[in-house]
Design a protein around this motif. Sequence first.
Motif, PDB file in Angstrom:
ATOM      1  N   VAL A  46       0.877  -1.063  -0.187  1.00  0.00           N
ATOM      2  CA  VAL A  46      -0.049  -0.200  -0.001  1.00  0.00           C
ATOM      3  C   VAL A  46       1.001   1.387   0.111  1.00  0.00           C
ATOM      4  O   VAL A  46       1.943   1.193   0.669  1.00  0.00           O
ATOM      5  CB  VAL A  46      -0.980   0.160   1.382  1.00  0.00           C
ATOM      6  N   ALA A  47       0.385   2.252  -0.564  1.00  0.00           N
ATOM      7  CA  ALA A  47       1.173   3.436  -0.773  1.00  0.00           C
ATOM      8  C   ALA A  47       0.305   4.520   0.096  1.00  0.00           C
ATOM      9  O   ALA A  47      -0.803   4.724  -0.274  1.00  0.00           O
ATOM     10  CB  ALA A  47       1.554   3.986  -2.015  1.00  0.00           C
ATOM     11  N   VAL A  48       0.921   5.144   1.190  1.00  0.00           N
ATOM     12  CA  VAL A  48       0.046   6.181   1.822  1.00  0.00           C
ATOM     13  C   VAL A  48       0.971   7.489   1.944  1.00  0.00           C
ATOM     14  O   VAL A  48       2.037   7.630   1.941  1.00  0.00           O
ATOM     15  CB  VAL A  48      -0.025   5.690   3.363  1.00  0.00           C
ATOM     16  N   ASN A  49       0.159   8.747   1.619  1.00  0.00           N
ATOM     17  CA  ASN A  49       0.536   9.904   1.771  1.00  0.00           C
ATOM     18  C   ASN A  49       1.133  10.138   3.140  1.00  0.00           C
ATOM     19  O   ASN A  49       0.364   9.780   4.166  1.00  0.00           O
ATOM     20  CB  ASN A  49      -0.683  11.060   1.520  1.00  0.00           C
ATOM     21  N   LYS A 192      -4.547  16.484  -1.418  1.00  0.00           N
ATOM     22  CA  LYS A 192      -3.010  16.902  -1.058  1.00  0.00           C
ATOM     23  C   LYS A 192      -2.276  16.840  -2.361  1.00  0.00           C
ATOM     24  O   LYS A 192      -0.982  16.873  -2.512  1.00  0.00           O
ATOM     25  CB  LYS A 192      -2.532  15.933   0.093  1.00  0.00           C
ATOM     26  N   HIS A 193      -2.970  16.882  -3.512  1.00  0.00           N
ATOM     27  CA  HIS A 193      -2.162  17.140  -4.639  1.00  0.00           C
ATOM     28  C   HIS A 193      -1.907  18.437  -5.111  1.00  0.00           C
ATOM     29  O   HIS A 193      -2.469  19.481  -4.607  1.00  0.00           O
ATOM     30  CB  HIS A 193      -3.068  16.136  -5.807  1.00  0.00           C
ATOM     31  N   PRO A 194      -0.680  18.707  -5.996  1.00  0.00           N
ATOM     32  CA  PRO A 194      -0.308  20.008  -6.088  1.00  0.00           C
ATOM     33  C   PRO A 194      -1.188  20.818  -7.250  1.00  0.00           C
ATOM     34  O   PRO A 194      -1.952  20.274  -7.909  1.00  0.00           O
ATOM     35  CB  PRO A 194       1.284  19.858  -6.578  1.00  0.00           C
ATOM     36  N   ALA A 195      -0.684  21.923  -7.331  1.00  0.00           N
ATOM     37  CA  ALA A 195      -1.326  22.894  -8.300  1.00  0.00           C
ATOM     38  C   ALA A 195      -1.285  22.268  -9.755  1.00  0.00           C
ATOM     39  O   ALA A 195      -2.175  22.525 -10.512  1.00  0.00           O
ATOM     40  CB  ALA A 195      -0.604  24.291  -8.307  1.00  0.00           C
TER      41      ALA A 195
END
Length: 202
Positions: A46-49, A192-195
């Motif tokens: 699993v990948a978690v921020n 939480k993704h960037p512009a």
Amino acid sequence: MPQINNDSMFKISYGLFVITAKAEKDNGCIINTVQQVTQEPLKITVAVNKDNYTHDMIKESGIFNVSVLTESVPFDVFERFGFVSGRDKDKFEDFSDVARTENGLLYLTKYSNAVISGKVIAEIDCGTHTIFVADVAEALKLSDEKSVTYQYYFDNIKPKPAQKKKGYVCKICGYVYEGDELPEDFICPWCKHPASDFEPAE
Ligand code: FE
């Protein structure tokens, strides 16, 4: 120069999951990054921020549950688990469709067709995210309902952004930033993704 078109990333298909963990309280968040990597013995990643409270709980406790979401999952489940931080709020408050696996962690008994308990055996630091490699400690099938895909979420669950609103819409989760110009360092408050993952709302 090789070109990098971010839209190509949207061609990868994903499922959607609630990953749960526990410290002083139960918590969980939405992820789209669960993979089975081996069969014998069963292992998943699993990948978690790292910004997610759930991330720190998994890092400390070494255990987590993955609830596999189904096509019947309503948008408010994404709002509950995806758009607020467990640091500020008890995400399971007033949410009764849950039970616990043998590791003591919660899982969703509704809108979920399976739960998989992971026991972390390795971690890979990927910058914004940590990949946890885990042994499968328990795995229960809950129903035969179809698993929801990211594409299905976009087509059928996520509310369409208001057409007349001026601003920028997050291509990942649908959050709308209202304003003439999107700040370069803007981070989506929901996912939480960037512009760079925003596009002008039409
Ligand atoms: Fe977003």
